[in-house]
Enzyme design. Structure first.
Site, PDB file in Angstrom:
ATOM      1  N   ARG A  28      43.120  39.856  40.702  1.00  0.00           N
ATOM      2  CA  ARG A  28      43.431  40.940  41.646  1.00  0.00           C
ATOM      3  C   ARG A  28      42.413  42.066  41.504  1.00  0.00           C
ATOM      4  O   ARG A  28      42.038  42.433  40.389  1.00  0.00           O
ATOM      5  CB  ARG A  28      44.851  41.477  41.404  1.00  0.00           C
ATOM      6  CG  ARG A  28      45.899  40.425  41.708  1.00  0.00           C
ATOM      7  CD  ARG A  28      47.309  40.913  41.781  1.00  0.00           C
ATOM      8  NE  ARG A  28      48.193  39.746  41.793  1.00  0.00           N
ATOM      9  CZ  ARG A  28      48.454  39.005  42.871  1.00  0.00           C
ATOM     10  NH1 ARG A  28      47.935  39.328  44.032  1.00  0.00           N
ATOM     11  NH2 ARG A  28      49.234  37.936  42.793  1.00  0.00           N
ATOM     12  N   ASP A  29      41.984  42.574  42.660  1.00  0.00           N
ATOM     13  CA  ASP A  29      41.044  43.697  42.668  1.00  0.00           C
ATOM     14  C   ASP A  29      41.709  44.912  42.033  1.00  0.00           C
ATOM     15  O   ASP A  29      42.876  45.216  42.294  1.00  0.00           O
ATOM     16  CB  ASP A  29      40.625  44.005  44.115  1.00  0.00           C
ATOM     17  CG  ASP A  29      39.402  44.901  44.183  1.00  0.00           C
ATOM     18  OD1 ASP A  29      38.346  44.418  44.639  1.00  0.00           O
ATOM     19  OD2 ASP A  29      39.508  46.083  43.800  1.00  0.00           O
ATOM     20  N   ILE A  30      40.939  45.632  41.239  1.00  0.00           N
ATOM     21  CA  ILE A  30      41.490  46.799  40.529  1.00  0.00           C
ATOM     22  C   ILE A  30      41.771  47.959  41.495  1.00  0.00           C
ATOM     23  O   ILE A  30      42.596  48.822  41.206  1.00  0.00           O
ATOM     24  CB  ILE A  30      40.524  47.212  39.393  1.00  0.00           C
ATOM     25  CG1 ILE A  30      41.248  47.954  38.289  1.00  0.00           C
ATOM     26  CG2 ILE A  30      39.326  47.994  39.921  1.00  0.00           C
ATOM     27  CD1 ILE A  30      40.439  48.062  36.992  1.00  0.00           C
ATOM     28  N   ASN A  86      30.314  41.143  50.337  1.00  0.00           N
ATOM     29  CA  ASN A  86      29.417  42.279  50.519  1.00  0.00           C
ATOM     30  C   ASN A  86      28.072  41.969  49.878  1.00  0.00           C
ATOM     31  O   ASN A  86      28.017  41.361  48.806  1.00  0.00           O
ATOM     32  CB  ASN A  86      30.010  43.534  49.862  1.00  0.00           C
ATOM     33  CG  ASN A  86      31.266  44.008  50.554  1.00  0.00           C
ATOM     34  OD1 ASN A  86      31.364  43.938  51.779  1.00  0.00           O
ATOM     35  ND2 ASN A  86      32.232  44.475  49.785  1.00  0.00           N
ATOM     36  N   GLU A  94      29.225  46.611  45.052  1.00  0.00           N
ATOM     37  CA  GLU A  94      29.313  47.423  43.828  1.00  0.00           C
ATOM     38  C   GLU A  94      29.052  46.599  42.579  1.00  0.00           C
ATOM     39  O   GLU A  94      28.476  47.091  41.610  1.00  0.00           O
ATOM     40  CB  GLU A  94      30.719  48.032  43.686  1.00  0.00           C
ATOM     41  CG  GLU A  94      31.078  49.069  44.724  1.00  0.00           C
ATOM     42  CD  GLU A  94      32.559  49.433  44.652  1.00  0.00           C
ATOM     43  OE1 GLU A  94      33.214  49.153  43.619  1.00  0.00           O
ATOM     44  OE2 GLU A  94      33.068  49.976  45.639  1.00  0.00           O
ATOM     45  N   VAL A  95      29.523  45.371  42.576  1.00  0.00           N
ATOM     46  CA  VAL A  95      29.379  44.499  41.405  1.00  0.00           C
ATOM     47  C   VAL A  95      28.421  43.375  41.771  1.00  0.00           C
ATOM     48  O   VAL A  95      28.697  42.600  42.705  1.00  0.00           O
ATOM     49  CB  VAL A  95      30.750  43.934  40.966  1.00  0.00           C
ATOM     50  CG1 VAL A  95      30.574  42.998  39.779  1.00  0.00           C
ATOM     51  CG2 VAL A  95      31.717  45.066  40.619  1.00  0.00           C
ATOM     52  N   HIS A  99      30.995  37.436  44.831  1.00  0.00           N
ATOM     53  CA  HIS A  99      32.441  37.256  44.891  1.00  0.00           C
ATOM     54  C   HIS A  99      32.896  37.330  46.341  1.00  0.00           C
ATOM     55  O   HIS A  99      32.278  38.012  47.165  1.00  0.00           O
ATOM     56  CB  HIS A  99      33.174  38.310  44.052  1.00  0.00           C
ATOM     57  CG  HIS A  99      32.740  39.714  44.333  1.00  0.00           C
ATOM     58  ND1 HIS A  99      31.573  40.245  43.828  1.00  0.00           N
ATOM     59  CD2 HIS A  99      33.297  40.699  45.087  1.00  0.00           C
ATOM     60  CE1 HIS A  99      31.438  41.484  44.242  1.00  0.00           C
ATOM     61  NE2 HIS A  99      32.464  41.797  45.025  1.00  0.00           N
ATOM     62  N   HIS A 101      36.037  38.520  48.676  1.00  0.00           N
ATOM     63  CA  HIS A 101      37.285  39.283  48.757  1.00  0.00           C
ATOM     64  C   HIS A 101      38.250  38.509  49.660  1.00  0.00           C
ATOM     65  O   HIS A 101      37.866  38.114  50.771  1.00  0.00           O
ATOM     66  CB  HIS A 101      37.062  40.653  49.400  1.00  0.00           C
ATOM     67  CG  HIS A 101      36.184  41.581  48.631  1.00  0.00           C
ATOM     68  ND1 HIS A 101      36.677  42.671  47.936  1.00  0.00           N
ATOM     69  CD2 HIS A 101      34.837  41.620  48.459  1.00  0.00           C
ATOM     70  CE1 HIS A 101      35.667  43.331  47.373  1.00  0.00           C
ATOM     71  NE2 HIS A 101      34.545  42.716  47.682  1.00  0.00           N
TER      72      HIS A 101
END
Ligand code: DGP
Length: 116
Positions: A28-30, A86, A94-95, A99, A101
């Site tokens: 799960r995304d933080i 992204n 950002e990371v 990945h 989403h």
């Protein structure tokens, strides 16, 4: 230096892991942008979509297959959801560990309306 997600894969950082196999992890995304917000991540540290090799095609395909199954498991498959990758600055990445989403659980509106 290892990315955040490599450290999660290695078990060095905690995460709410919902799926794991020999080449993919999902958690799960933080900072969830919707009631369901999962990140589906290959163990292989591919920095961005630009760095996907032709030989990664099966792995990238499996990210989508896992996303499909998780959408079903989370109960959002029928109403619908969004899959997002992204890339770099303009994509809002950002990371720098590739990945997907998986976002859903409510109407998401126009695609550009939210930073994902
Ligand atoms: P992106 O902008 O596509 O690179 O998305 C990175 C996402 O990762 C962002 O929605 C927030 C999430 N995130 C960042 N750090 C962590 C973390 O330590 N744990 C978890 N679960 N998610 C994180």
């Amino acid at each position: 230096m290892a990315t955040l997600f490599e450290r999660i894969i290695a078990g060095e950082l905690p995460a709410d892991v919902v799926y794991r196999d020999e080449e993919i992890i999902a958690f799960r995304d933080i900072h969830p942008r919707a009631p369901v917000h999962l990140l589906i991540v290959p163990h292989k540290p591919i920095p961005t979509a630009n760095d996907i090799a032709d030989g990664d095609a099966a792995l990238i395909g499996r990210l989508i297959v896992v996303a499909r199954d998780l959408a079903r498991r989370e109960g959002i498959a029928e109403d619908g959801y969004r899959l997002v990758i992204n890339c770099n600055r303009n994509g809002g990445q950002e990371v720098y560990h590739l990945h997907v989403h998986l976002i859903g659980g409510e109407p998401l509106g126009p695609m550009t309306a939210k930073r994902l």
